[in-house]
Design a protein around this motif. Structure first.
Motif, short mmCIF file in Angstrom:
data_model
loop_
_atom_site.label_atom_id
_atom_site.label_comp_id
_atom_site.label_asym_id
_atom_site.label_seq_id
_atom_site.Cartn_x
_atom_site.Cartn_y
_atom_site.Cartn_z
N GLN A 8 0.83 -1.20 0.00
CA GLN A 8 0.00 0.00 0.00
C GLN A 8 0.87 1.25 0.00
O GLN A 8 1.78 1.39 0.81
N GLY A 9 0.58 2.13 -0.94
CA GLY A 9 1.37 3.34 -1.09
C GLY A 9 2.61 3.16 -1.94
O GLY A 9 3.31 4.13 -2.23
N ARG A 10 2.88 1.91 -2.35
CA ARG A 10 4.05 1.64 -3.20
C ARG A 10 3.65 1.13 -4.57
O ARG A 10 4.25 1.47 -5.58
N GLY A 43 11.90 -3.68 3.05
CA GLY A 43 13.16 -3.15 2.56
C GLY A 43 13.18 -3.05 1.04
O GLY A 43 12.14 -3.06 0.38
N PRO A 44 14.36 -2.99 0.46
CA PRO A 44 14.49 -2.84 -0.99
C PRO A 44 13.94 -4.05 -1.72
O PRO A 44 13.69 -5.10 -1.12
N VAL A 45 13.69 -3.90 -3.03
CA VAL A 45 13.16 -5.00 -3.82
C VAL A 45 14.14 -6.16 -3.83
O VAL A 45 15.32 -6.01 -3.50
N CYS A 46 13.64 -7.33 -4.23
CA CYS A 46 14.35 -8.59 -4.00
C CYS A 46 15.78 -8.60 -4.54
O CYS A 46 16.72 -8.92 -3.82
N PHE A 47 15.97 -8.25 -5.81
CA PHE A 47 17.29 -8.40 -6.41
C PHE A 47 18.19 -7.19 -6.18
O PHE A 47 19.29 -7.12 -6.71
N GLN A 80 14.84 -6.77 -13.83
CA GLN A 80 14.33 -6.26 -12.55
C GLN A 80 14.17 -4.74 -12.51
O GLN A 80 13.36 -4.22 -11.73
N ALA A 81 14.88 -4.02 -13.36
CA ALA A 81 14.72 -2.56 -13.37
C ALA A 81 13.32 -2.15 -13.79
O ALA A 81 12.86 -1.04 -13.46
N LEU A 134 11.24 4.20 -6.82
CA LEU A 134 12.02 3.21 -6.09
C LEU A 134 13.49 3.62 -6.11
O LEU A 134 13.97 4.21 -7.08
N PRO A 135 14.22 3.32 -5.05
CA PRO A 135 15.65 3.63 -5.05
C PRO A 135 16.34 2.93 -6.22
O PRO A 135 15.97 1.81 -6.59
N PRO A 136 17.30 3.58 -6.85
CA PRO A 136 18.02 2.92 -7.95
C PRO A 136 18.63 1.61 -7.49
O PRO A 136 19.22 1.52 -6.41
N SER A 137 18.47 0.57 -8.31
CA SER A 137 18.99 -0.74 -7.96
C SER A 137 20.20 -1.09 -8.82
O SER A 137 20.21 -0.80 -10.03
N PRO A 138 21.21 -1.69 -8.23
CA PRO A 138 22.33 -2.15 -9.05
C PRO A 138 21.87 -3.29 -9.95
O PRO A 138 20.91 -4.00 -9.63
#
Length: 291
Positions: A84-86, A166-170, A209-210, A220-224
């Motif tokens: 919710q909210g995401r 927390g952050p997304v899975c990958f 995943q991006a 979403l925070p930038p993911s490596p």
């Protein structure tokens, strides 16, 4: 599913590979295994089958290693992850994705070009779930290494526990997960239900995943970048090659002193009814948007 209980965050113990994992394997691996290659299905059906296999493992002590794919790009949320909210159904639809909530923990990931595995097996309630986690990850590690991938397990001190929100899975590997040069290749989630254990996850053939950002209501925070077989071992990056490697690894690890072929899974007569029951429960909006 009301008898389920939450598994503590991964990270309090160090999963092992090699001799230590083999000892753990002997403690948790059933004597007989079956292997299931499922045709591609929609996300809800895939989650319902895994939930039904978990239930079956508790009721009959059967052990099934399953590999499957998805008929459409689908985002799965962890059992206790806040959505919710995401994320929202409108944003998901506009991005061209479907969505499900897993019966296991973990965080959001996009299922697209990957091999998805699940392991449902009995687990003595006196044993820690971490022993099963290490044993399954040993099979996974051996399989991807057999494809020429320089993969390794993440040690406990390299990966602090990650909260469900927390952050997304990958984005970040958890202890015991499989990485290549620090980037996650295999993401896994677990759930324990009485005397049974379920672990399932994704082995990335390619890194999509991006695209999760397209389905989010907030930035979403930038993911490596994640690791992928397409980048690490492009000639091995096909569903059938990876599944064959998993089947061979399971046979080698589960029956180390005798050459045994793992038999195909033969579903009991009531299995379709079990799947249908879980499909109804996991398919409700109250479940999908529960948090």
């Amino acid at each position: 599913m009301s008898s389920s209980r939450v598994v503590p965050p991964i990270g309090a113990e160090t999963p092992q590979s090699g001799p230590a994992a083999a000892v753990g394997l002997a403690r948790v691996m059933p004597r007989e295994w079956t292997f299931l290659r499922s045709p591609a299905s929609d996300g809800l059906t895939n989650m319902a089958i895994d939930a039904a296999l978990l239930e079956l493992a508790g009721d009959t002590a059967c052990a099934v290693w399953r590999c499957y794919a998805w008929t459409a790009p689908t985002i799965s949320f962890g059992r206790n992850e806040r959505t919710q909210g995401r994320f929202s159904s409108d944003q998901l639809r506009d991005a061209g994705f479907r969505a499900v909530r897993r019966p296991t923990g973990g965080r959001a990931l996009l299922h697209s070009r990957e091999v998805t595995y699940s392991v449902a097996m009995p687990l003595d309630e006196r044993l820690s779930w971490r022993v099963a986690y290490a044993a399954v990850n040993d099979v996974l590690l051996r399989a991807v290494q057999s494809l020429g991938v320089p993969a390794q397990l993440v040690a406990d001190h390299e990966a602090p526990a990650i909260a469900p929100d927390g952050p997304v899975c990958f984005d970040r590997p958890a202890a015991g997960e499989i990485t290549v040069h620090g980037r996650k290749l295999v993401g896994s989630a677990v759930w324990r239900q009485g005397g049974a254990y379920l672990q399932h996850g994704s082995i990335l053939l390619a890194d999509d995943q991006a695209r999760l950002a397209d389905a989010a209501e907030v930035a979403l925070p930038p993911s490596p970048p994640a690791a992928s077989l397409e980048a690490c071992a492009p000639t091995q990056a096909t569903w059938s090659i990876v599944v064959d490697a998993l089947a061979a690894s399971l046979a080698t690890v589960a029956t180390p002193h005798r050459a045994v072929t793992i038999e195909p899974f033969a579903p009991p007569r009531d299995f379709p009814a079990r799947v249908a029951s879980h499909r109804a429960a996991l398919g409700s909006d109250d479940w999908l948007w529960r948090r």
